[in-house]
Design an enzyme around this catalytic site. Structure first.
Site, PDB file in Angstrom:
ATOM      1  N   GLY A 165     -14.127   7.103  -7.618  1.00 17.20           N
ATOM      2  CA  GLY A 165     -12.820   7.540  -8.127  1.00 17.20           C
ATOM      3  C   GLY A 165     -11.668   7.243  -7.192  1.00 17.20           C
ATOM      4  O   GLY A 165     -10.583   7.818  -7.338  1.00 17.20           O
ATOM      5  N   THR A 224      -8.494   5.588  -6.053  1.00 14.91           N
ATOM      6  CA  THR A 224      -7.432   4.824  -6.725  1.00 14.91           C
ATOM      7  C   THR A 224      -6.462   4.215  -5.726  1.00 14.91           C
ATOM      8  O   THR A 224      -5.755   3.266  -6.065  1.00 14.91           O
ATOM      9  CB  THR A 224      -6.640   5.718  -7.704  1.00 14.91           C
ATOM     10  OG1 THR A 224      -6.084   6.825  -6.989  1.00 14.91           O
ATOM     11  CG2 THR A 224      -7.542   6.227  -8.825  1.00 14.91           C
ATOM     12  N   CYS A 265       0.626   3.375   3.145  1.00 12.38           N
ATOM     13  CA  CYS A 265       1.302   2.763   4.303  1.00 12.38           C
ATOM     14  C   CYS A 265       2.814   2.970   4.182  1.00 12.38           C
ATOM     15  O   CYS A 265       3.485   3.252   5.176  1.00 12.38           O
ATOM     16  CB  CYS A 265       0.980   1.275   4.398  1.00 12.38           C
ATOM     17  SG  CYS A 265      -0.621   0.946   5.161  1.00 12.38           S
ATOM     18  N   HIS A 284      -8.205   8.455   2.885  1.00 14.38           N
ATOM     19  CA  HIS A 284      -7.598   9.784   2.796  1.00 14.38           C
ATOM     20  C   HIS A 284      -8.645  10.794   2.364  1.00 14.38           C
ATOM     21  O   HIS A 284      -9.642  10.446   1.731  1.00 14.38           O
ATOM     22  CB  HIS A 284      -6.424   9.788   1.798  1.00 14.38           C
ATOM     23  CG  HIS A 284      -6.787   9.337   0.420  1.00 14.38           C
ATOM     24  ND1 HIS A 284      -6.940   8.006   0.093  1.00 14.38           N
ATOM     25  CD2 HIS A 284      -7.055  10.033  -0.711  1.00 14.38           C
ATOM     26  CE1 HIS A 284      -7.271   7.899  -1.184  1.00 14.38           C
ATOM     27  NE2 HIS A 284      -7.354   9.123  -1.698  1.00 14.38           N
ATOM     28  N   CYS A 286       0.860  -1.193   0.000  1.00 16.04           N
ATOM     29  CA  CYS A 286       0.000   0.000   0.000  1.00 16.04           C
ATOM     30  C   CYS A 286       0.893   1.239   0.000  1.00 16.04           C
ATOM     31  O   CYS A 286       1.713   1.420   0.898  1.00 16.04           O
ATOM     32  CB  CYS A 286      -0.907  -0.023   1.230  1.00 16.04           C
ATOM     33  SG  CYS A 286      -1.776   1.524   1.497  1.00 16.04           S
ATOM     34  N   ASN A 343     -12.939  10.226  -1.804  1.00 18.69           N
ATOM     35  CA  ASN A 343     -13.395   9.315  -2.849  1.00 18.69           C
ATOM     36  C   ASN A 343     -13.503   7.917  -2.258  1.00 18.69           C
ATOM     37  O   ASN A 343     -12.576   7.458  -1.588  1.00 18.69           O
ATOM     38  CB  ASN A 343     -12.400   9.303  -4.013  1.00 18.69           C
ATOM     39  CG  ASN A 343     -12.315  10.653  -4.714  1.00 18.69           C
ATOM     40  OD1 ASN A 343     -13.301  11.388  -4.752  1.00 18.69           O
ATOM     41  ND2 ASN A 343     -11.156  10.970  -5.254  1.00 18.69           N
TER      42      ASN A 343
HETATM   43  P1  AMP Z   1      -7.817   8.877  -4.823  1.00 15.41           P
HETATM   44  O1  AMP Z   1      -7.985   8.864  -6.321  1.00 15.41           O
HETATM   45  O2  AMP Z   1      -8.908   9.604  -4.092  1.00 15.41           O
HETATM   46  O3  AMP Z   1      -7.585   7.477  -4.291  1.00 15.41           O
HETATM   47  O4  AMP Z   1      -6.534   9.749  -4.535  1.00 15.41           O
HETATM   48  C1  AMP Z   1      -5.244   9.268  -4.618  1.00 15.41           C
HETATM   49  C2  AMP Z   1      -4.353  10.470  -4.800  1.00 15.41           C
HETATM   50  O5  AMP Z   1      -3.036  10.102  -4.413  1.00 15.41           O
HETATM   51  C3  AMP Z   1      -4.275  10.997  -6.238  1.00 15.41           C
HETATM   52  O6  AMP Z   1      -4.696  12.365  -6.265  1.00 15.41           O
HETATM   53  C4  AMP Z   1      -2.776  10.861  -6.593  1.00 15.41           C
HETATM   54  O7  AMP Z   1      -2.317  11.942  -7.364  1.00 15.41           O
HETATM   55  C5  AMP Z   1      -2.133  10.811  -5.227  1.00 15.41           C
HETATM   56  N1  AMP Z   1      -0.855  10.113  -5.131  1.00 15.41           N
HETATM   57  C6  AMP Z   1      -0.536   8.916  -5.672  1.00 15.41           C
HETATM   58  N2  AMP Z   1       0.720   8.564  -5.332  1.00 15.41           N
HETATM   59  C7  AMP Z   1       1.220   9.561  -4.561  1.00 15.41           C
HETATM   60  C8  AMP Z   1       2.456   9.799  -3.902  1.00 15.41           C
HETATM   61  N3  AMP Z   1       3.473   8.924  -3.961  1.00 15.41           N
HETATM   62  N4  AMP Z   1       2.604  10.950  -3.193  1.00 15.41           N
HETATM   63  C9  AMP Z   1       1.605  11.844  -3.138  1.00 15.41           C
HETATM   64  N5  AMP Z   1       0.401  11.667  -3.729  1.00 15.41           N
HETATM   65  C10 AMP Z   1       0.207  10.550  -4.430  1.00 15.41           C
HETATM   66 ZN    ZN Z   2      -2.325   1.432   3.652  1.00 18.77          ZN
END
Ligand code: AMP
Ligand code: ZN
Length: 113
Positions: free
Chosen positions: A92, A94, A6, A99, A3, A86
């Site tokens: 949405g 991902t 994590c 968070h 993850c 999300n």
């Molecule tokens: P969600 O689509 O709500 O799950 O948001 C995940 C967010 O994490 C997206 O806006 C990505 O741009 C962001 N994200 C993915 N990897 C990283 C990372 N290593 N550091 C900071 N943000 C990240």
């Molecule tokens: Zn996690």
């Protein structure tokens, strides 16, 4: 567990922490959608809002309080900001680790999508 959040919480992936307390970290989103785009991340691995229970839901308060502090530190308290969670595929999400997005630093559109 594989993850990303994590790993960021553990320090396996380095990150600059805008704010941190014993329950929550706040970092900059790697792909900012607007001028200020922060992620408020629980230190515990909770997959999504769907995985909140009576036993772990105190984290929601911690995350909103951390968002408020991070907004202050980022200078958007007065101008305002949007908090988004999300959840699941249609929502949405991902990264399957709870968070909240904090968006601000500019006038956001009135519509959510
Ligand atoms: P969600 O689509 O709500 O799950 O948001 C995940 C967010 O994490 C997206 O806006 C990505 O741009 C962001 N994200 C993915 N990897 C990283 C990372 N290593 N550091 C900071 N943000 C990240
Ligand atoms: Zn996690």
């Amino acid at each position: 567990m594989n993850c990303i959040f994590c790993k960021i919480v553990n320090g396996d992936i380095p990150s600059k922490r805008v704010y941190e307390n014993d329950k929550v970290i706040v970092i900059n989103d790697i792909h900012p959608a607007c001028k200020v785009h922060l992620l408020i991340i629980s230190k515990d691995h909770i997959e999504s809002a769907n995985h909140l229970t009576e036993d772990n839901a105190d984290i929601v308060k911690d995350m909103f309080m951390a968002a408020k502090e991070a907004a202050k530190l980022s200078g958007v308290s007065e101008s305002g900001y949007r908090l988004i969670n999300n959840c699941g595929s249609d929502g949405g999400q991902t990264i399957n680790h709870l968070h909240i997005h904090l968006l601000g630093g500019e006038k956001l559109g009135e519509r959510l999508l």
